[in-house]
Design a protein around this motif. Structure first.
Motif, PDB file in Angstrom:
ATOM      1  N   PRO A  16       0.768  -1.247   0.000  1.00  7.99           N
ATOM      2  CA  PRO A  16       0.000   0.000   0.000  1.00  7.99           C
ATOM      3  C   PRO A  16       0.798   1.296   0.000  1.00  7.99           C
ATOM      4  CG  PRO A  16       0.092  -0.876   2.222  1.00  7.99           C
ATOM      5  CD  PRO A  16       0.828  -1.851   1.347  1.00  7.99           C
ATOM      6  N   SER A  17       2.086   1.242   0.357  1.00  7.48           N
ATOM      7  CA  SER A  17       2.793   2.497   0.645  1.00  7.48           C
ATOM      8  C   SER A  17       3.430   3.110  -0.604  1.00  7.48           C
ATOM      9  CB  SER A  17       3.868   2.217   1.693  1.00  7.48           C
ATOM     10  OG  SER A  17       4.919   3.115   1.595  1.00  7.48           O
ATOM     11  N   ASP A  18       3.408   4.432  -0.681  1.00  2.89           N
ATOM     12  CA  ASP A  18       4.180   5.132  -1.717  1.00  2.89           C
ATOM     13  C   ASP A  18       5.636   5.289  -1.284  1.00  2.89           C
ATOM     14  OD1 ASP A  18       2.164   5.831  -3.746  1.00  2.89           O
ATOM     15  OD2 ASP A  18       1.256   6.937  -2.095  1.00  2.89           O
ATOM     16  N   MET A  19       5.822   5.591   0.007  1.00  3.83           N
ATOM     17  CA  MET A  19       7.180   5.893   0.472  1.00  3.83           C
ATOM     18  C   MET A  19       8.124   4.707   0.262  1.00  3.83           C
ATOM     19  SD  MET A  19       8.360   7.330   4.159  1.00  3.83           S
ATOM     20  CE  MET A  19       8.249   5.771   5.015  1.00  3.83           C
ATOM     21  N   ALA A  20       7.610   3.493   0.477  1.00  5.11           N
ATOM     22  CA  ALA A  20       8.485   2.325   0.345  1.00  5.11           C
ATOM     23  C   ALA A  20       8.947   2.131  -1.101  1.00  5.11           C
ATOM     24  CB  ALA A  20       7.777   1.079   0.849  1.00  5.11           C
TER      25      ALA A  20
ATOM     26  N   ASN B 163      10.191  -9.322   6.441  1.00  2.89           N
ATOM     27  CA  ASN B 163      11.114 -10.296   7.022  1.00  2.89           C
ATOM     28  C   ASN B 163      11.589  -9.882   8.410  1.00  2.89           C
ATOM     29  OD1 ASN B 163      11.183 -12.324   5.028  1.00  2.89           O
ATOM     30  ND2 ASN B 163      12.283 -10.913   3.687  1.00  2.89           N
ATOM     31  N   LEU B 164      10.847  -8.968   9.046  1.00  2.00           N
ATOM     32  CA  LEU B 164      11.141  -8.658  10.450  1.00  2.00           C
ATOM     33  C   LEU B 164      10.902  -9.914  11.282  1.00  2.00           C
ATOM     34  CD1 LEU B 164       9.420  -5.204  11.108  1.00  2.00           C
ATOM     35  CD2 LEU B 164      11.873  -5.681  11.136  1.00  2.00           C
ATOM     36  N   ARG B 165      11.780 -10.133  12.279  1.00  2.00           N
ATOM     37  CA  ARG B 165      11.570 -11.274  13.172  1.00  2.00           C
ATOM     38  C   ARG B 165      10.671 -10.861  14.326  1.00  2.00           C
ATOM     39  NH1 ARG B 165      17.954 -12.013  12.924  1.00  2.00           N
ATOM     40  NH2 ARG B 165      18.070 -12.961  10.860  1.00  2.00           N
TER      41      ARG B 165
ATOM     42  N   ARG C 240       5.911   9.121 -10.115  1.00  4.92           N
ATOM     43  CA  ARG C 240       4.613   9.352 -10.753  1.00  4.92           C
ATOM     44  C   ARG C 240       3.631   8.280 -10.283  1.00  4.92           C
ATOM     45  NH1 ARG C 240       3.677  10.555 -17.105  1.00  4.92           N
ATOM     46  NH2 ARG C 240       5.208  12.145 -16.583  1.00  4.92           N
ATOM     47  N   LYS C 241       2.457   8.752  -9.857  1.00  9.52           N
ATOM     48  CA  LYS C 241       1.448   7.835  -9.313  1.00  9.52           C
ATOM     49  C   LYS C 241       0.145   8.009 -10.072  1.00  9.52           C
ATOM     50  CE  LYS C 241      -1.035   7.112  -4.948  1.00  9.52           C
ATOM     51  NZ  LYS C 241      -1.068   7.453  -3.525  1.00  9.52           N
ATOM     52  N   VAL C 242      -0.377   6.922 -10.593  1.00  7.57           N
ATOM     53  CA  VAL C 242      -1.680   6.955 -11.268  1.00  7.57           C
ATOM     54  C   VAL C 242      -2.692   6.361 -10.307  1.00  7.57           C
ATOM     55  CG1 VAL C 242      -3.016   6.161 -13.247  1.00  7.57           C
ATOM     56  CG2 VAL C 242      -0.580   6.658 -13.507  1.00  7.57           C
TER      57      VAL C 242
ATOM     58  N   SER D 253      -6.948  12.423  -4.363  1.00 11.99           N
ATOM     59  CA  SER D 253      -6.257  12.295  -3.085  1.00 11.99           C
ATOM     60  C   SER D 253      -6.793  11.084  -2.334  1.00 11.99           C
ATOM     61  CB  SER D 253      -6.424  13.566  -2.251  1.00 11.99           C
ATOM     62  OG  SER D 253      -7.575  13.511  -1.460  1.00 11.99           O
ATOM     63  N   TYR D 254      -5.988  10.624  -1.367  1.00  7.55           N
ATOM     64  CA  TYR D 254      -6.362   9.507  -0.518  1.00  7.55           C
ATOM     65  C   TYR D 254      -6.764   8.284  -1.337  1.00  7.55           C
ATOM     66  CZ  TYR D 254      -6.892   8.215   4.321  1.00  7.55           C
ATOM     67  OH  TYR D 254      -6.698   7.651   5.560  1.00  7.55           O
ATOM     68  N   ALA D 255      -5.921   7.926  -2.266  1.00  5.90           N
ATOM     69  CA  ALA D 255      -6.185   6.739  -3.080  1.00  5.90           C
ATOM     70  C   ALA D 255      -4.875   5.998  -3.296  1.00  5.90           C
ATOM     71  CB  ALA D 255      -6.783   7.131  -4.414  1.00  5.90           C
ATOM     72  N   PHE D 256      -4.940   4.694  -3.207  1.00 10.95           N
ATOM     73  CA  PHE D 256      -3.749   3.890  -3.445  1.00 10.95           C
ATOM     74  C   PHE D 256      -3.363   3.969  -4.924  1.00 10.95           C
ATOM     75  CE2 PHE D 256      -5.783   1.730   0.220  1.00 10.95           C
ATOM     76  CZ  PHE D 256      -4.754   1.892   1.127  1.00 10.95           C
ATOM     77  N   ALA D 257      -2.088   3.693  -5.180  1.00  4.09           N
ATOM     78  CA  ALA D 257      -1.620   3.696  -6.569  1.00  4.09           C
ATOM     79  C   ALA D 257      -2.246   2.536  -7.341  1.00  4.09           C
ATOM     80  CB  ALA D 257      -0.102   3.562  -6.590  1.00  4.09           C
TER      81      ALA D 257
HETATM   82  C1  LIG Z   1      -7.979   4.389   2.697  1.00  4.18           C
HETATM   83  C2  LIG Z   1      -6.488   4.481   2.812  1.00  4.18           C
HETATM   84  C3  LIG Z   1      -5.770   4.954   1.734  1.00  4.18           C
HETATM   85  C4  LIG Z   1      -4.375   5.038   1.819  1.00  4.18           C
HETATM   86  N1  LIG Z   1      -3.665   5.444   0.745  1.00  4.18           N
HETATM   87  C5  LIG Z   1      -2.332   5.498   0.818  1.00  4.18           C
HETATM   88  C6  LIG Z   1      -1.582   5.894  -0.315  1.00  4.18           C
HETATM   89  O1  LIG Z   1      -2.117   6.195  -1.363  1.00  4.18           O
HETATM   90  N2  LIG Z   1      -0.243   5.954  -0.202  1.00  4.18           N
HETATM   91  C7  LIG Z   1       0.398   5.618   0.966  1.00  4.18           C
HETATM   92  O2  LIG Z   1       1.623   5.693   1.011  1.00  4.18           O
HETATM   93  N3  LIG Z   1      -0.294   5.234   2.050  1.00  4.18           N
HETATM   94  C8  LIG Z   1      -1.625   5.166   1.996  1.00  4.18           C
HETATM   95  N4  LIG Z   1      -2.322   4.772   3.098  1.00  4.18           N
HETATM   96  C9  LIG Z   1      -1.592   4.474   4.329  1.00  4.18           C
HETATM   97  C10 LIG Z   1      -0.856   3.164   4.247  1.00  4.18           C
HETATM   98  O3  LIG Z   1      -1.695   2.126   3.833  1.00  4.18           O
HETATM   99  C11 LIG Z   1      -0.313   2.852   5.650  1.00  4.18           C
HETATM  100  O4  LIG Z   1       0.223   3.993   6.223  1.00  4.18           O
HETATM  101  C12 LIG Z   1       0.808   1.866   5.595  1.00  4.18           C
HETATM  102  O5  LIG Z   1       0.402   0.694   4.925  1.00  4.18           O
HETATM  103  C13 LIG Z   1       1.213   1.541   6.983  1.00  4.18           C
HETATM  104  O6  LIG Z   1       0.211   0.749   7.578  1.00  4.18           O
HETATM  105  P1  LIG Z   1      -0.335   1.022   9.009  1.00  4.18           P
HETATM  106  O7  LIG Z   1      -0.835   2.430   9.127  1.00  4.18           O
HETATM  107  O8  LIG Z   1      -1.241  -0.108   9.327  1.00  4.18           O
HETATM  108  O9  LIG Z   1       1.034   0.914   9.826  1.00  4.18           O
HETATM  109  P2  LIG Z   1       1.282   0.920  11.342  1.00  4.18           P
HETATM  110  O10 LIG Z   1       0.029   0.703  12.108  1.00  4.18           O
HETATM  111  O11 LIG Z   1       2.123   2.102  11.653  1.00  4.18           O
HETATM  112  O12 LIG Z   1       2.211  -0.344  11.482  1.00  4.18           O
HETATM  113  C14 LIG Z   1       1.925  -1.613  10.920  1.00  4.18           C
HETATM  114  C15 LIG Z   1       2.660  -2.673  11.720  1.00  4.18           C
HETATM  115  O13 LIG Z   1       3.990  -2.272  11.935  1.00  4.18           O
HETATM  116  C16 LIG Z   1       4.311  -2.427  13.324  1.00  4.18           C
HETATM  117  N5  LIG Z   1       5.256  -1.372  13.666  1.00  4.18           N
HETATM  118  C17 LIG Z   1       5.021  -0.050  13.843  1.00  4.18           C
HETATM  119  N6  LIG Z   1       6.172   0.573  14.136  1.00  4.18           N
HETATM  120  C18 LIG Z   1       7.156  -0.357  14.109  1.00  4.18           C
HETATM  121  C19 LIG Z   1       8.585  -0.309  14.304  1.00  4.18           C
HETATM  122  N7  LIG Z   1       9.233   0.806  14.602  1.00  4.18           N
HETATM  123  N8  LIG Z   1       9.292  -1.470  14.170  1.00  4.18           N
HETATM  124  C20 LIG Z   1       8.659  -2.614  13.876  1.00  4.18           C
HETATM  125  N9  LIG Z   1       7.317  -2.726  13.670  1.00  4.18           N
HETATM  126  C21 LIG Z   1       6.587  -1.599  13.795  1.00  4.18           C
HETATM  127  C22 LIG Z   1       3.002  -2.311  14.079  1.00  4.18           C
HETATM  128  O14 LIG Z   1       3.086  -3.000  15.294  1.00  4.18           O
HETATM  129  C23 LIG Z   1       2.045  -2.969  13.093  1.00  4.18           C
HETATM  130  O15 LIG Z   1       2.043  -4.370  13.260  1.00  4.18           O
HETATM  131  C24 LIG Z   1      -3.715   4.668   3.028  1.00  4.18           C
HETATM  132  C25 LIG Z   1      -4.452   4.179   4.105  1.00  4.18           C
HETATM  133  C26 LIG Z   1      -5.837   4.102   4.006  1.00  4.18           C
HETATM  134  C27 LIG Z   1      -6.578   3.579   5.183  1.00  4.18           C
END
Ligand SMILES: Cc1cc2nc3c(=O)[nH]c(=O)nc-3n(C[C@H](O)[C@H](O)[C@H](O)COP(=O)(O)OP(=O)(O)OC[C@H]3O[C@@H](n4cnc5c(N)ncnc54)[C@H](O)[C@@H]3O)c2cc1C
Length: 196
Positions: free
Chosen positions: A30-34, A74-76, A97-99, A104-108
């Motif tokens: 789901p993440s853009d940053m990664a 692969n976190l333990r 670039r993201k389509v 806003s607030y939409a996954f790629a």
């Molecule tokens: C409707 C919607 C749309 C979205 N659209 C986008 C988008 O377009 N682009 C985008 O980039 N994101 C988007 N997001 C956000 C993105 O999906 C999440 O921020 C991302 O996947 C992280 O997930 P989370 O918030 O569940 O993570 P967190 O709840 O922060 O963490 C997930 C897991 O990681 C563990 N964790 C947290 N911190 C640590 C640490 N320091 N070390 C080890 N483990 C840790 C937690 O215990 C948990 O198990 C969207 C979210 C929603 C709900």
């Protein structure tokens, strides 16, 4: 819920993965940053409960679903991320670039993070990572090799896209992602090379 199956296989799957899937899961990362961190070769620093530290290259951090789609990384057990380090970037212009379906607030649907070093219409080097395609940021060495010292244009972009899309499988609603990758990649390479 582990073992509950994947309702997107045979169901509504517009957002879902076309690469690296398994019969248990076709979710996308789901993440853009990664995606940007993957193209920058980030390093994830961790500490375990017993104090042991390790550095995980981002390429080895995320997992494909396989038979355990509930395990994303692969976190333990008990391992905690303390930092993410970005090494100095290679030369070149950086583009993301993201389509997506909404502004806003939409996954790629498809995203591309690129670092492109080009001059006079020739690509010296390019790094590419893709979002919206797989369960993890998707980077293919062969695609980058196809662009080394190649002229900017649809032929080189097409060769790189062929490498990226090797093994791609649409599931119906998400079939459009496969041609979309080709178009987005051609646009990103042209933009990064200063041709748009
Ligand atoms: C409707 C919607 C749309 C979205 N659209 C986008 C988008 O377009 N682009 C985008 O980039 N994101 C988007 N997001 C956000 C993105 O999906 C999440 O921020 C991302 O996947 C992280 O997930 P989370 O918030 O569940 O993570 P967190 O709840 O922060 O963490 C997930 C897991 O990681 C563990 N964790 C947290 N911190 C640590 C640490 N320091 N070390 C080890 N483990 C840790 C937690 O215990 C948990 O198990 C969207 C979210 C929603 C709900």
């Amino acid at each position: 819920m582990p073992g509950s199956g994947c309702s997107a296989i045979g169901g509504f799957n517009r957002n879902h993965a076309v690469l690296g899937t398994s019969e248990h899961c076709i979710a996308t990362h789901p993440s853009d940053m990664a995606i940007a961190m993957r193209v920058l070769d980030a390093q994830v620093e961790t500490v375990a409960g017993d104090g042991r530290r390790r550095v995980i290259p981002i390429a080895e951090f995320h997992r494909l679903p396989g038979e355990t789609p509930h395990v994303d990384t692969n976190l333990r057990h008990g391992e905690f991320i303390t930092a993410v380090t970005l090494p100095p970037p290679p030369p070149g212009r950086q583009v993301y670039r993201k389509v997506r379906d909404r502004a806003s607030y939409a996954f790629a649907l498809v995203s591309v993070a690129a670092i492109v070093d080009a001059a006079d219409g020739v690509l010296r080097s390019a790094r590419l990572a893709f979002g919206g395609l797989a369960h993890k940021p998707w980077r293919v060495e062969g695609a980058e090799d196809a662009l080394r010292d190649a002229p900017v244009g649809n032929d080189s972009a097409g060769a790189a896209a062929d490498a990226v899309l090797q093994g791609a499988q649409g599931r119906g609603h998400n079939d459009f992602k496969i041609p979309l990758v080709r178009r987005v990649l051609a646009g990103v390479l042209a933009e990064a090379a200063g041709q748009r």
